[in-house]
Each structure stands twice: as structure tokens, then as C-alpha cells.
Write an enzyme that holds these catalytic residues in place. Structure first.
Site, PDB file in Angstrom:
ATOM      1  CG  HIS A 179      -1.850  -0.518   0.923  1.00  0.00           C
ATOM      2  ND1 HIS A 179      -2.042  -2.333   2.254  1.00  0.00           N
ATOM      3  CD2 HIS A 179      -2.595  -1.150  -0.115  1.00  0.00           C
ATOM      4  CE1 HIS A 179      -3.483  -2.654   2.144  1.00  0.00           C
ATOM      5  NE2 HIS A 179      -3.604  -1.909   0.472  1.00  0.00           N
ATOM      6  CD  GLU A 182      -0.798   0.659   4.758  1.00  0.00           C
ATOM      7  OE1 GLU A 182      -0.249  -0.158   4.037  1.00  0.00           O
ATOM      8  OE2 GLU A 182      -2.207   0.409   3.946  1.00  0.00           O
ATOM      9  NE  ARG A 235      -6.030   0.465   0.324  1.00  0.00           N
ATOM     10  CZ  ARG A 235      -5.642  -0.444   1.695  1.00  0.00           C
ATOM     11  NH1 ARG A 235      -5.981   0.289   2.552  1.00  0.00           N
ATOM     12  NH2 ARG A 235      -6.088  -1.562   1.564  1.00  0.00           N
ATOM     13  CG  HIS A 306      -0.488  -3.616   5.316  1.00  0.00           C
ATOM     14  ND1 HIS A 306      -0.784  -3.041   4.207  1.00  0.00           N
ATOM     15  CD2 HIS A 306       0.123  -5.263   4.953  1.00  0.00           C
ATOM     16  CE1 HIS A 306      -0.667  -4.208   3.465  1.00  0.00           C
ATOM     17  NE2 HIS A 306      -0.672  -5.667   3.676  1.00  0.00           N
ATOM     18  CD  GLU A 383      -2.796  -3.013   8.859  1.00  0.00           C
ATOM     19  OE1 GLU A 383      -2.148  -1.699   8.873  1.00  0.00           O
ATOM     20  OE2 GLU A 383      -3.469  -3.824   8.110  1.00  0.00           O
TER      21      GLU A 383
HETATM   22  O1  0X9 Z   1      -7.226  -3.982   4.124  1.00  0.00           O
HETATM   23  C1  0X9 Z   1      -5.988  -3.854   4.461  1.00  0.00           C
HETATM   24  O2  0X9 Z   1      -4.986  -4.650   3.371  1.00  0.00           O
HETATM   25  C2  0X9 Z   1      -4.890  -4.589   5.898  1.00  0.00           C
HETATM   26  N1  0X9 Z   1      -5.234  -3.273   6.434  1.00  0.00           N
HETATM   27  S1  0X9 Z   1      -4.551  -1.766   5.678  1.00  0.00           S
HETATM   28  O3  0X9 Z   1      -5.511  -0.945   6.740  1.00  0.00           O
HETATM   29  N2  0X9 Z   1      -3.493  -1.493   5.803  1.00  0.00           N
HETATM   30  O4  0X9 Z   1      -4.795  -1.623   3.753  1.00  0.00           O
HETATM   31  C3  0X9 Z   1      -5.188  -5.880   6.102  1.00  0.00           C
HETATM   32  C4  0X9 Z   1      -5.363  -7.031   5.237  1.00  0.00           C
HETATM   33  C5  0X9 Z   1      -5.273  -7.907   6.180  1.00  0.00           C
HETATM   34  N3  0X9 Z   1      -6.160  -8.771   5.466  1.00  0.00           N
HETATM   35  C6  0X9 Z   1      -5.889  -9.922   4.939  1.00  0.00           C
HETATM   36  N4  0X9 Z   1      -5.172 -10.209   5.844  1.00  0.00           N
HETATM   37  N5  0X9 Z   1      -6.641 -10.248   4.652  1.00  0.00           N
HETATM   38 ZN    ZN Z   2      -2.021  -1.914   3.989  1.00  0.00          ZN
END
Ligand code: 0X9
Ligand code: ZN
Ligand code: ZN
Length: 429
Positions: A179, A182, A235, A306, A383
């Protein structure tokens, strides 16, 4: 914090309507605010998410089980307030003026860059990261090896570094900055590389020398360059859509594993979590998947970096109705990371659980594809800092503390993986 103090709000409304480009052709976010909105029902959630699909005045920053972080222009405040009232949810102001944060981040970057040097008191550009990487590869020719993941849509090279002190080590793959906005992720990944090569600390030496590291500091190179040059809040990837004027797909929804299932991604090209027209439509993700497949027999653990919200997320992402066979192990491993971080004096707390269980369904993410389709049994999304005070625009003074947390957390995570028998030679298993 007081909500919707109307006189102030009305004054802001006349000041700005939508983000505009500044003299340097960068998108400005003057008087854009970030609100944390608490919701209870899925109906409320979809109304709020719909708002964010109008990308001019609203952007989705973060989503969790029961809250959304929404960035909005001051001009959109009226509409926001009406929706908040209508849907009967509560909102709390997090960041009053996003541009102010971007400005001070930029000032810090400029100040630190004046001597042209790469470092961790500022956020580095892709060119700076790659130049630094070249220096590292030249300085440690026997321990390190550069590799190429592939080419991005705009033709940039996605690079990585392998660090290996001896043969038959278990493998750890770190994917970072998938992303674009980030930035703390690539700052942390590069700091880790440096520690592995230069630290004399016993814990770090053990970590560095007894694992093979495959680190991709910036996967979404086009998006990353775009955040440095045009839009700090970008993003997605930068590949245009054939059905919309909105650009890019969410690379972390683009892997071919339960792609687009269970509302785990959006089919709207304007949404931040657009899954793309088909699995692996994004060249960066196609390339990354081929790279992972090429080394999968060597990879015991995959960590996807992330930000933000201080979480460790395991599979599954596509459903919260089922849990992976080794879920209990993964929770133990996550707990080890969280406990280690809490042993540092910073007071940072990490929560953990399955991605769909504690956040929201997200299908087609790296860790789920690696876990489901490639047999990488320990697969984690981490995260990083913070929980919303600065969000993606985390001031550079946080880089080293965040990276120290990642280092001690990863050390504890791998220790636990070893105890549970996950670090054996994969080709021999
Ligand atoms: O939504 C996402 O891709 C991730 N959070 S972010 O705020 N950095 O965009 C979390 C991904 C976690 N979900 C899975 N691994 N499926
Ligand atoms: Zn992310
Ligand atoms: Zn499925």
C-alpha cells in the site's frame, strides 16, 4: 473531543472545496479532517463506505469491525454531518488538517535530505532507497544478494534483497509497502536490513544469522513514487481501468485466492479496496506471486508490513466463519510478538486475531494467498503504529521506535515458531 462545533465548521466550508493541486503539482489536503466513525450495523457501514467512493471529498483511511476512519474535505462536512445524523452513528475528530501533517513531514524530509543522505530520521524516496540498497549490496557481497521481483505497470523495477549467512536456514519473506501511503513499512524494512548487517547485539545477530531473509522494501513502486510526487494519500496501484476514470486496484485484494468473495473487496474501480478486473490483473502482484512461487520451498514465514492500527492479522481474510487448521498456533505466535513489543518502554500495544475476525473480510490478500495456495503456514499481516493520531502520516521520530518494536516482535515470533516446529527445512518436510 467536541463534535461538530458548527460556527467553526461553517467558516471552514467557505474556505475549501475538494483537494486541489499546489504549485508543485502536488495534491493538497488543506482543511481535510479525519474522523473516526463508530457504527453498529452493516447497513450503517455500507452507507458510510458509499460516501468514501466519492473520492474528491471523502477518502477511506481505515476500517475495523465497528469503526471507519474517514478523511473529508471541509466542503463535504455538511453532507457528512447529515449522513451521520441520518444513520445515527457517532463521529470523533482525529486530525483537523491533514495538510499540516503532510507539510511538517515534508519539512522534516527536506531538512534531513539536505546532505542527500539516506536515513531513518526521515522518509526516503524510492530512488534513495534503491541507491542505499546498491551500497548495501556492494558492502556485503558475500552475505547479501539483490533480486528482482519484476516490473511495475509504469515500468519500474521491483527490487529485493536476500540476506543469508549460512545454508539450510529457515526462510522469512517480508513484503512491504504494497500500500503506497504506508511509508512506515519501507522505513522499517530498510532499518531491519541495516540492523541484520551491522548490529552487534546478540539477539539481532542470532536473528540475522540463523534465518534467510528475503525482503522486498517497496512492492507497490508506482504507487509509492506517486505518494512522494503527487498524492501523499494514494493507496492503490497506478494501472488505469478500462471501465472507469478511477486509477489503480488495491494490490492487497488482487491475489488469486478467494478473489472478490464475501464482499472482501469492491468491484467499484473508484473504491480503495477495488479487487481489480481479474485476479493478478496488476503486474506487480503477478510478479510477486511468481517470485513467491519460485522460493516457496524455502519460505517458512511470510510477514506483510502495513500500517496503521497496531495489529497482527492471520488468515483467513475471506471468511470469519472458518479458521485455519493451525489457528491456535498462529495466535500463540502473535501473542509472543505482542508481549515482546510490550516489554519495550514505549507502551505500544498490539492486538491480534484472524483478519476477517477482528477487522473485516478482505479477500485476495498476500498472506491469504500464500497460506491457502502456497502452503506458507505462518503468514501474518502486521499493521504498525499508530492507532489513528497521525495515521499514515506518522512523524519520522516514530520510525526507529516502530522498527525496534518490529525487530523484537519478529525475534519473539520466530522463537515461538521454532518452538512449535515451523522452522524446519521445508524441502525436507
Ligand atoms: O485492508 C488491508 O489490506 C490491510 N489493512 S490496511 O489498512 N493496511 O489496508 C489488512 C489486510 C488484512 N486482511 C487480510 N490479510 N485478508
Ligand atoms: Zn495496508
Ligand atoms: Zn472460496
Amino acid at each position: 473531543m467536541a463534535l461538530f462545533s458548527l460556527p467553526i465548521v461553517l467558516a471552514l466550508v467557505v474556505l475549501a472545496q475538494g483537494a486541489s493541486f499546489g504549485q508543485d503539482q502536488r495534491l493538497r489536503y488543506d482543511d481535510y479532517s479525519v474522523y473516526k466513525v463508530k457504527f453498529e450495523t452493516q447497513a450503517q457501514r455500507s452507507i458510510l463506505r458509499k460516501l468514501a467512493e466519492d473520492r474528491e471529498s471523502f477518502r477511506l483511511w481505515h476500517e475495523a469491525k465497528d469503526e471507519l476512519h474517514l478523511m473529508l474535505s471541509s466542503g463535504a462536512f455538511g453532507e457528512f454531518e447529515t449522513e451521520i445524523r441520518k444513520t445515527n452513528v457517532t463521529a470523533e475528530l482525529f486530525i483537523r488538517n491533514v495538510q499540516e501533517l503532510i507539510d511538517s513531514e515534508e519539512a522534516a524530509n527536506l531538512k534531513a535530505s539536505r546532505d542527500g543522505s539516506f536515513g531513518w530520521t526521515k522518509y526516503n524516496s524510492l530512488a534513495e532507497i534503491y541507491a542505499w540498497l546498491d551500497g548495501i549490496l556492494a558492502a556485503y557481497p558475500t552475505i547479501t544478494e539483490g533480486f528482482i521481483v519484476g516490473q511495475s505497470y509504469e515500468g519500474r523495477t521491483i527490487r529485493g534483497i536476500k540476506i543469508s549467512y549460512k545454508s539450510n536456514n529457515p526462510g522469512v519473506l517480508i513484503e512491504s509497502n504494497i500500500h503506497a501511503r504506508e511509508w512506515i513499512t519501507s522505513a522499517t524494512a530498510t532499518w531491519l536490513i541495516n540492523e541484520f548487517l551491522t548490529s552487534t547485539d546478540e539477539l539481532v545477530r542470532d536473528l540475522a544469522e540463523n534465518h534467510d531473509w528475503y525482503i522486498v522494501p517497496v512492492l507497490n513502486v508506482d504507487g509509492f513514487v506517486y505518494t512522494h510526487e503527487k498524492d501523499r494519500m494514494w493507496r492503490k496501484t497506478r494501472q488505469p481501468s478500462e471501465i472507469s476514470s478511477c486509477i489503480g486496484a488495491d494490490p492487497n485484494r488482487n491475489y488469486d485466492s478467494h478473489w472478490m468473495e464475501n464482499e472482501g473487496a469492491s468491484s467499484n474501480p473508484c473504491a480503495e479496496d477495488y479487487g481489480g478486473p481479474k485476479p493478478f490483473s496488476e503486474p506487480e502482484i503477478q510478479a510477486m506471486s511468481e517470485f513467491v512461487i519460485s522460493i516457496k520451498d524455502k519460505i517458512n514465514v511470510l510477514l506483510a508490513f502495513h500500517s496503521y492500527s497496531q495489529l497482527l492479522l492471520s488468515p483467513y481474510g475471506h471468511t470469519k466463519e472458518e479458521f485455519p487448521p493451525n489457528f491456535d498456533d498462529m495466535m500463540e505466535v502473535a501473542k509472543a510478538y505482542g508481549d515482546a513489543v510490550e516489554s519495550l518502554p514505549y507502551g505500544t500495544v498490539y492486538r491480534y486475531g484472524s483478519a476477517a475476525g477482528i477487522l473485516y473480510p478482505a479477500s485476495g490478500a498476500t498472506i491469504d494467498w500464500a497460506y491457502n495456495e502456497q502452503g506458507v503456514e505462518i503468514s501474518y499481516t502486521i499493521e504498525f503504529r499508530d492507532t489513528g493520531r497521525y495515521g499514515f502520516i506518522l512523524p519520522p521520530v516514530h520510525i526507529i521506535p516502530n522498527a525496534e518494536e518490529a525487530l523484537i516482535g519478529i525475534a519473539a515470533l520466530l522463537e515461538k515458531c521454532k518452538d512449535l516446529g515451523y522452522l524446519g527445512l521445508k524441502s525436507a518436510l
